[in-house]
Scaffold this motif. Structure first.
Motif, PDB file in Angstrom:
ATOM      1  N   ASN A 104      38.954  61.332  -2.740  1.00 63.47           N
ATOM      2  CA  ASN A 104      40.133  61.887  -2.060  1.00 63.47           C
ATOM      3  C   ASN A 104      40.273  63.376  -2.349  1.00 63.47           C
ATOM      4  N   LEU A 105      39.563  63.846  -3.370  1.00 59.94           N
ATOM      5  CA  LEU A 105      39.612  65.270  -3.715  1.00 59.94           C
ATOM      6  C   LEU A 105      38.369  65.990  -3.213  1.00 59.94           C
ATOM      7  N   GLY A 106      37.573  65.318  -2.382  1.00 62.18           N
ATOM      8  CA  GLY A 106      36.331  65.903  -1.862  1.00 62.18           C
ATOM      9  C   GLY A 106      36.609  67.063  -0.913  1.00 62.18           C
ATOM     10  N   ILE A 107      35.533  67.693  -0.509  1.00 60.55           N
ATOM     11  CA  ILE A 107      35.646  68.903   0.313  1.00 60.55           C
ATOM     12  C   ILE A 107      36.297  68.614   1.683  1.00 60.55           C
ATOM     13  N   ILE A 108      35.974  67.483   2.283  1.00 57.86           N
ATOM     14  CA  ILE A 108      36.546  67.188   3.607  1.00 57.86           C
ATOM     15  C   ILE A 108      38.048  66.876   3.521  1.00 57.86           C
ATOM     16  N   PRO A 109      38.474  65.976   2.623  1.00 58.23           N
ATOM     17  CA  PRO A 109      39.924  65.768   2.507  1.00 58.23           C
ATOM     18  C   PRO A 109      40.686  67.077   2.255  1.00 58.23           C
TER      19      PRO A 109
END
Ligand code: PBG
Length: 339
Positions: A104-109
């Motif tokens: 959920n903390l990835g680049i896309i989110p």
């Protein structure tokens, strides 16, 4: 009677096709294929950081951008009336299972949240695939099949479910699985539905070919496979066209809401066939990186007129039957079309 001067109906000079081309007004009047910015989707490449803009050498006019700058682009896309943006992520770190893709903390989110703050009305589509996130560059987890290393279809499905969910939680409006795993649409649909995202549509890259025209994209998304190629999951260009129809039918049965043919230009026959066989289904075509770069390059060399060639390309894709076009020319096309 001299048969050679017998003017049968439908023959010259009674019939002159040029009458429909004589006046610019009549040419405009009889046009049927219209391009609208509302049907164009702009792909964007997101990378971590702030104020980062890194040019993509093989795709002039396109950059990898940090979420803050992607949000500015999104605002711009909205003001041009584009149909939406399609996000690809380049994570801080890659690993064998592409962990960033499921976080959920990835680049896309992070990028989706930034865009939703800057341009809430803009439709945000996210690419759901692992090739940008795995250290080996393949579109899922690896396994051994006989003497070969291959992508493990079924364990990748759960990963795709997690990835799509992370995107939906961040506010993605549409998720677009592009990995060509069997059952990927069903897995993503289930994962979204279980978490209360029944309303989020799936745009499936249903008929996606193993194409050399993805070359520039793999530089843009830093997603080239470290070994081998994608021919064990993407379609063979020489396969029967009917195989693409089976792919589309299966994805629809699994719950795809929109389907895509990719690439576009070398597969106009597939687009046309899909349009005819699935008339009620929104059909998208991906005017891919190589299709963009080759015209861009020829334009820069002065060998052809980029604007004319690009609009002709988009018109051909539309005429073949795609109602939605994903294209790196989306912004320019909107301007050319007078948006
Ligand atoms: C896979 C993906 C690719 C593209 C879109 N999604 C690359 C690939 O299959 O290797 C290519 C798009 C383009 O060339 O513009 N995540």
């Amino acid at each position: 009677m001299d048969q050679t001067h017998d003017f049968l109906p439908g023959n010259f000079p009674t019939v002159r096709m040029r009458r429909l081309r004589y006046h610019p007004g009549i040419r405009r009047l009889v046009r049927e294929v219209a391009l609208s910015p509302a049907n164009l989707v702009l792909p964007l490449f997101v990378r971590p950081g702030q104020g980062v803009r890194q040019e993509i050498a093989s795709m002039p006019g396109h950059c990898q951008m940090s979420p803050d700058l992607v949000a500015d682009e999104a605002r711009h896309a909205l003001s041009l009336g584009l149909g939406g943006v399609l996000l690809f992520g380049i994570p801080e770190a890659k690993d064998p299972r592409g962990s960033d893709a499921m976080s959920n903390l990835g680049i896309i989110p992070e990028a989706v949240r930034a865009i939703k703050k800057a341009a809430p009305e803009l439709l945000v589509i996210t690419d759901v695939c692992f090739c940008e996130y795995t250290d080996h560059g393949h579109c899922g987890a690896l396994c051994r099949v006989a003497d070969r290393v291959d992508v493990d279809n079924d364990s990748t499905l759960a990963m795709l479910g997690h990835q799509a969910l992370a995107h939906a939680r961040a506010g993605a409006d549409v998720v677009a699985p592009s990995g060509m795993m069997d059952g990927m649409v069903r897995a993503i649909r289930r994962s979204l539905d279980r978490a209360g995202f029944q309303h989020v549509p799936i745009l499936s890259y249903a008929a996606k070919y193993a194409s050399s025209f993805y070359g520039p994209f793999r530089e843009a998304a830093e997603s080239a496979p470290r070994f081998g190629d994608r021919r064990s999951y993407q379609m063979d260009p020489a396969a029967a066209a009917g195989q693409a129809m089976r792919e589309i039918a299966l994805d629809l049965a699994e719950g795809a809401d929109l389907v895509m043919v990719k690439p576009a230009l070398a597969y106009l026959d597939i687009i046309r066939m899909a349009r005819e066989q699935f008339p009620g289904v929104p059909l998208a075509a991906y005017n891919v990186s190589g299709e963009y770069s080759m015209i861009k390059a020829a334009g820069r060399l002065g060998w052809l007129d980029e604007k004319m060639a690009a609009l002709e390309t988009l018109t051909a894709i539309r005429r073949a039957g795609a109602s939605i076009i994903l294209t790196y020319w989306a912004k320019e096309a909107a301007r050319w079309l007078g948006a």
